[in-house]
Design a protein around this motif. Sequence first.
Motif, PDB file in Angstrom:
ATOM      1  N   GLY A  46      60.889  38.520 -52.938  1.00 48.81           N
ATOM      2  CA  GLY A  46      60.892  37.122 -52.527  1.00 48.81           C
ATOM      3  C   GLY A  46      61.906  36.216 -53.192  1.00 48.81           C
ATOM      4  N   GLY A  47      62.560  36.673 -54.250  1.00 45.70           N
ATOM      5  CA  GLY A  47      63.558  35.861 -54.926  1.00 45.70           C
ATOM      6  C   GLY A  47      62.993  34.546 -55.451  1.00 45.70           C
ATOM      7  N   VAL A  48      63.791  33.495 -55.317  1.00 45.75           N
ATOM      8  CA  VAL A  48      63.419  32.181 -55.836  1.00 45.75           C
ATOM      9  C   VAL A  48      62.126  31.664 -55.193  1.00 45.75           C
ATOM     10  CG1 VAL A  48      64.156  29.758 -55.990  1.00 45.75           C
ATOM     11  CG2 VAL A  48      65.774  31.588 -56.486  1.00 45.75           C
ATOM     12  N   GLU A  49      61.887  32.004 -53.949  1.00 44.01           N
ATOM     13  CA  GLU A  49      60.643  31.570 -53.299  1.00 44.01           C
ATOM     14  C   GLU A  49      59.421  32.097 -54.052  1.00 44.01           C
ATOM     15  OE1 GLU A  49      58.255  31.779 -49.042  1.00 44.01           O
ATOM     16  OE2 GLU A  49      60.328  32.455 -49.145  1.00 44.01           O
ATOM     17  N   ASP A  50      59.464  33.340 -54.506  1.00 41.74           N
ATOM     18  CA  ASP A  50      58.358  33.884 -55.294  1.00 41.74           C
ATOM     19  C   ASP A  50      58.230  33.168 -56.635  1.00 41.74           C
ATOM     20  OD1 ASP A  50      57.485  35.621 -53.360  1.00 41.74           O
ATOM     21  OD2 ASP A  50      58.222  37.434 -54.339  1.00 41.74           O
ATOM     22  N   LEU A  51      59.345  32.783 -57.248  1.00 38.49           N
ATOM     23  CA  LEU A  51      59.292  32.025 -58.496  1.00 38.49           C
ATOM     24  C   LEU A  51      58.623  30.669 -58.268  1.00 38.49           C
ATOM     25  CD1 LEU A  51      62.820  32.825 -59.971  1.00 38.49           C
ATOM     26  CD2 LEU A  51      60.614  33.823 -60.632  1.00 38.49           C
ATOM     27  N   ARG A  52      58.904  30.050 -57.133  1.00 38.84           N
ATOM     28  CA  ARG A  52      58.247  28.781 -56.792  1.00 38.84           C
ATOM     29  C   ARG A  52      56.748  28.975 -56.592  1.00 38.84           C
ATOM     30  NH1 ARG A  52      63.238  27.563 -53.350  1.00 38.84           N
ATOM     31  NH2 ARG A  52      64.381  26.110 -54.682  1.00 38.84           N
ATOM     32  N   LYS A  53      56.374  30.097 -56.009  1.00 36.07           N
ATOM     33  CA  LYS A  53      54.955  30.393 -55.824  1.00 36.07           C
ATOM     34  C   LYS A  53      54.260  30.545 -57.176  1.00 36.07           C
ATOM     35  CE  LYS A  53      55.513  32.551 -51.323  1.00 36.07           C
ATOM     36  NZ  LYS A  53      55.415  33.808 -50.539  1.00 36.07           N
ATOM     37  N   ILE A  54      54.933  31.162 -58.138  1.00 37.54           N
ATOM     38  CA  ILE A  54      54.379  31.280 -59.495  1.00 37.54           C
ATOM     39  C   ILE A  54      54.109  29.890 -60.056  1.00 37.54           C
ATOM     40  CG2 ILE A  54      54.890  31.966 -61.876  1.00 37.54           C
ATOM     41  CD1 ILE A  54      56.568  34.299 -60.617  1.00 37.54           C
ATOM     42  N   LYS A  55      55.073  28.990 -59.924  1.00 38.32           N
ATOM     43  CA  LYS A  55      54.900  27.619 -60.415  1.00 38.32           C
ATOM     44  C   LYS A  55      53.725  26.939 -59.722  1.00 38.32           C
ATOM     45  CE  LYS A  55      58.381  24.906 -60.872  1.00 38.32           C
ATOM     46  NZ  LYS A  55      59.646  24.160 -60.652  1.00 38.32           N
ATOM     47  N   HIS A  56      53.595  27.163 -58.420  1.00 35.34           N
ATOM     48  CA  HIS A  56      52.506  26.548 -57.651  1.00 35.34           C
ATOM     49  C   HIS A  56      51.147  27.017 -58.169  1.00 35.34           C
ATOM     50  CE1 HIS A  56      50.519  25.833 -53.515  1.00 35.34           C
ATOM     51  NE2 HIS A  56      50.463  24.740 -54.222  1.00 35.34           N
ATOM     52  N   TYR A  57      51.000  28.307 -58.391  1.00 32.40           N
ATOM     53  CA  TYR A  57      49.726  28.824 -58.915  1.00 32.40           C
ATOM     54  C   TYR A  57      49.488  28.362 -60.346  1.00 32.40           C
ATOM     55  CZ  TYR A  57      48.779  31.472 -54.741  1.00 32.40           C
ATOM     56  OH  TYR A  57      48.503  31.818 -53.449  1.00 32.40           O
ATOM     57  N   CYS A  58      50.543  28.198 -61.140  1.00 30.09           N
ATOM     58  CA  CYS A  58      50.387  27.633 -62.486  1.00 30.09           C
ATOM     59  C   CYS A  58      49.884  26.198 -62.406  1.00 30.09           C
ATOM     60  CB  CYS A  58      51.707  27.678 -63.247  1.00 30.09           C
ATOM     61  SG  CYS A  58      52.113  29.288 -63.919  1.00 30.09           S
ATOM     62  N   ASP A  59      50.396  25.440 -61.442  1.00 28.90           N
ATOM     63  CA  ASP A  59      49.930  24.064 -61.260  1.00 28.90           C
ATOM     64  C   ASP A  59      48.438  24.024 -60.947  1.00 28.90           C
ATOM     65  OD1 ASP A  59      52.417  22.983 -61.785  1.00 28.90           O
ATOM     66  OD2 ASP A  59      52.973  22.825 -59.665  1.00 28.90           O
ATOM     67  N   PHE A  60      47.964  24.948 -60.102  1.00 29.44           N
ATOM     68  CA  PHE A  60      46.525  25.023 -59.818  1.00 29.44           C
ATOM     69  C   PHE A  60      45.733  25.257 -61.105  1.00 29.44           C
ATOM     70  CE2 PHE A  60      47.587  26.284 -55.331  1.00 29.44           C
ATOM     71  CZ  PHE A  60      46.882  25.270 -54.704  1.00 29.44           C
ATOM     72  N   LEU A  61      46.211  26.195 -61.926  1.00 29.37           N
ATOM     73  CA  LEU A  61      45.500  26.508 -63.174  1.00 29.37           C
ATOM     74  C   LEU A  61      45.514  25.326 -64.133  1.00 29.37           C
ATOM     75  CD1 LEU A  61      46.771  30.153 -63.817  1.00 29.37           C
ATOM     76  CD2 LEU A  61      44.507  29.453 -63.050  1.00 29.37           C
ATOM     77  N   ILE A  62      46.642  24.656 -64.239  1.00 28.36           N
ATOM     78  CA  ILE A  62      46.739  23.490 -65.127  1.00 28.36           C
ATOM     79  C   ILE A  62      45.782  22.398 -64.674  1.00 28.36           C
ATOM     80  CG2 ILE A  62      48.247  21.609 -65.862  1.00 28.36           C
ATOM     81  CD1 ILE A  62      50.549  23.766 -65.802  1.00 28.36           C
ATOM     82  N   GLU A  63      45.783  22.101 -63.382  1.00 26.59           N
ATOM     83  CA  GLU A  63      44.888  21.071 -62.854  1.00 26.59           C
ATOM     84  C   GLU A  63      43.431  21.426 -63.109  1.00 26.59           C
ATOM     85  OE1 GLU A  63      45.807  20.237 -58.765  1.00 26.59           O
ATOM     86  OE2 GLU A  63      47.880  19.687 -59.250  1.00 26.59           O
ATOM     87  N   ARG A  64      43.080  22.681 -62.899  1.00 28.18           N
ATOM     88  CA  ARG A  64      41.700  23.120 -63.129  1.00 28.18           C
ATOM     89  C   ARG A  64      41.302  22.944 -64.591  1.00 28.18           C
ATOM     90  NH1 ARG A  64      40.479  29.168 -61.768  1.00 28.18           N
ATOM     91  NH2 ARG A  64      41.470  29.429 -63.793  1.00 28.18           N
ATOM     92  N   GLU A  65      42.218  23.295 -65.497  1.00 31.71           N
ATOM     93  CA  GLU A  65      41.930  23.164 -66.925  1.00 31.71           C
ATOM     94  C   GLU A  65      41.793  21.696 -67.332  1.00 31.71           C
ATOM     95  OE1 GLU A  65      41.260  25.387 -69.530  1.00 31.71           O
ATOM     96  OE2 GLU A  65      40.873  26.561 -67.727  1.00 31.71           O
ATOM     97  N   LEU A  66      42.609  20.851 -66.780  1.00 28.08           N
ATOM     98  CA  LEU A  66      42.555  19.431 -67.132  1.00 28.08           C
ATOM     99  C   LEU A  66      41.312  18.748 -66.584  1.00 28.08           C
ATOM    100  CD1 LEU A  66      46.298  18.413 -66.695  1.00 28.08           C
ATOM    101  CD2 LEU A  66      45.047  18.795 -68.829  1.00 28.08           C
ATOM    102  N   GLU A  67      40.762  19.276 -65.491  1.00 23.83           N
ATOM    103  CA  GLU A  67      39.546  18.702 -64.898  1.00 23.83           C
ATOM    104  C   GLU A  67      38.292  19.133 -65.614  1.00 23.83           C
ATOM    105  OE1 GLU A  67      39.730  19.824 -60.798  1.00 23.83           O
ATOM    106  OE2 GLU A  67      41.325  18.395 -60.344  1.00 23.83           O
ATOM    107  N   SER A  68      38.351  20.245 -66.319  1.00 20.36           N
ATOM    108  CA  SER A  68      37.131  20.755 -66.956  1.00 20.36           C
ATOM    109  C   SER A  68      36.915  20.200 -68.341  1.00 20.36           C
ATOM    110  CB  SER A  68      37.152  22.278 -67.030  1.00 20.36           C
ATOM    111  OG  SER A  68      38.269  22.745 -67.749  1.00 20.36           O
TER     112      SER A  68
END
Length: 68
Positions: A46-68
């Motif tokens: 996937g190249g750079v698109e896959d790297l962007r997907k990694i960032k997107h899933y990291c954002d989900f994890l960060i948001e979840r951690e900040l909400e808890s």
Amino acid sequence: MTANTKQVGGSHYMTAIQPIEYILANQLDFCEGNIVKYATRWKSKGGVEDLRKIKHYCDFLIERELES
């Protein structure tokens, strides 16, 4: 033939350690597992698109951690 010795739709996960093996062994959740999956394949699929997907899933994890 086992599920670990075949891949449907390409060879981008045929590595020394299959991402699914690592994900299951470490009991990763959906977001964590996808980060491993995309980090494993980005150069060969996937190249750079896959790297962007990694960032997107990291954002989900960060948001979840900040909400808890």
